[in-house]
Motif scaffolding. Structure first.
Motif, mmCIF file in Angstrom:
data_model
loop_
_atom_site.group_PDB
_atom_site.id
_atom_site.type_symbol
_atom_site.label_atom_id
_atom_site.label_comp_id
_atom_site.label_asym_id
_atom_site.label_seq_id
_atom_site.Cartn_x
_atom_site.Cartn_y
_atom_site.Cartn_z
ATOM 1 N N ARG A 8 0.852 -1.189 0.000
ATOM 2 C CA ARG A 8 0.000 0.000 0.000
ATOM 3 C C ARG A 8 0.892 1.245 0.000
ATOM 4 O O ARG A 8 1.967 1.254 0.610
ATOM 5 N N SER A 155 -3.111 0.651 -3.688
ATOM 6 C CA SER A 155 -3.885 1.260 -2.603
ATOM 7 C C SER A 155 -4.632 0.197 -1.804
ATOM 8 O O SER A 155 -4.745 -0.963 -2.222
ATOM 9 N N GLY A 156 -5.170 0.632 -0.663
ATOM 10 C CA GLY A 156 -5.848 -0.294 0.228
ATOM 11 C C GLY A 156 -7.063 -0.969 -0.376
ATOM 12 O O GLY A 156 -7.303 -2.157 -0.154
#
Length: 219
Positions: A8, A155-156
């Motif tokens: 992330r 990204s998360g």
């Protein structure tokens, strides 16, 4: 041998109210990524490919890692995050749900967004849940086909979706996973037989020292 490691991005602009304002590493986010690169170097962790999304926070994180990991950075927009701010605006307009102002309200908000998004009750101009799921699977398949050790900076939401696909998670479980993902955390899958299996989740070895406790961030 196939090993896929998802990272992330470092902390972005916490408190931003739109994607443009959010999409830039904070000073701490840049430091987190540099520490991760230093960890890779110190542990002699090597990769055959490094691919990041095209968002500024992805590129910034990859470049900070690259300072200690001399590897060419490739970019692929399929690694980009869901449009959370767009989804949140649509949720507010269609269901009168306000944007969260603290972590407690954010916990509820994530589950609400994913549930409504999956059911198709979101503005039509936004990427659909199915489309996001499809591009996530496509990049994971590509990384698997590349072979060797592949590092994906993303990204998360993407990391959570990858876990949903590979572990067959329900949306509520996907939401719970997404909420716990640290900035610059490591998530690793290895191929066992014909399947990718989870080898590490949310690891932050570069932030485990007591004097770096302050750098263990979610947002």
């Amino acid at each position: 041998m196939v090993e896929i490691t998802l990272v992330r991005h470092g902390q972005a602009q916490t408190g931003a109210g739109d994607e443009e304002s959010y999409d830039r590493l904070s000073d701490l986010g840049r430091t987190q990524a540099q520490w991760l690169g230093q960890h890779f170097k110190a542990t002699e962790r090597t990769f055959d490919h490094m691919i990041c999304g095209t968002l500024k926070r992805h590129i910034g994180t990859a470049k900070a890692i690259q300072e200690n990991l001399p590897l060419e950075i490739q970019q692929d927009p399929r690694l980009n995050e869901m449009d959370y701010f767009g989804l949140a605006k649509s949720l507010e307009e269609t269901h009168a749900v306000q944007f969260p102002t603290d972590r407690e309200s954010f916990i509820t908000h994530v589950s609400q967004i994913l549930t409504v998004w999956q059911s198709g009750e979101i503005a039509s101009h936004l990427e659909t849940f199915e489309a996001f799921q499809t591009r996530t699977k496509a990049i994971i398949d590509m990384a698997e086909n590349l072979g060797g050790r592949v590092l994906l900076v993303t990204s998360g939401g993407f990391i959570g979706m990858a876990m949903r696909i590979l572990l067959q998670l329900e949306v509520r479980s996907y939401a719970n996973v997404l909420l716990q993902i640290h900035n610059t955390s490591l998530h690793r899958y290895v191929k066992a037989g014909d399947h990718l299996v989870l080898d590490a989740f949310n690891a932050i070895p570069h932030l485990e020292m007591p004097d770096r406790a302050f750098a263990r961030t979610y947002i």
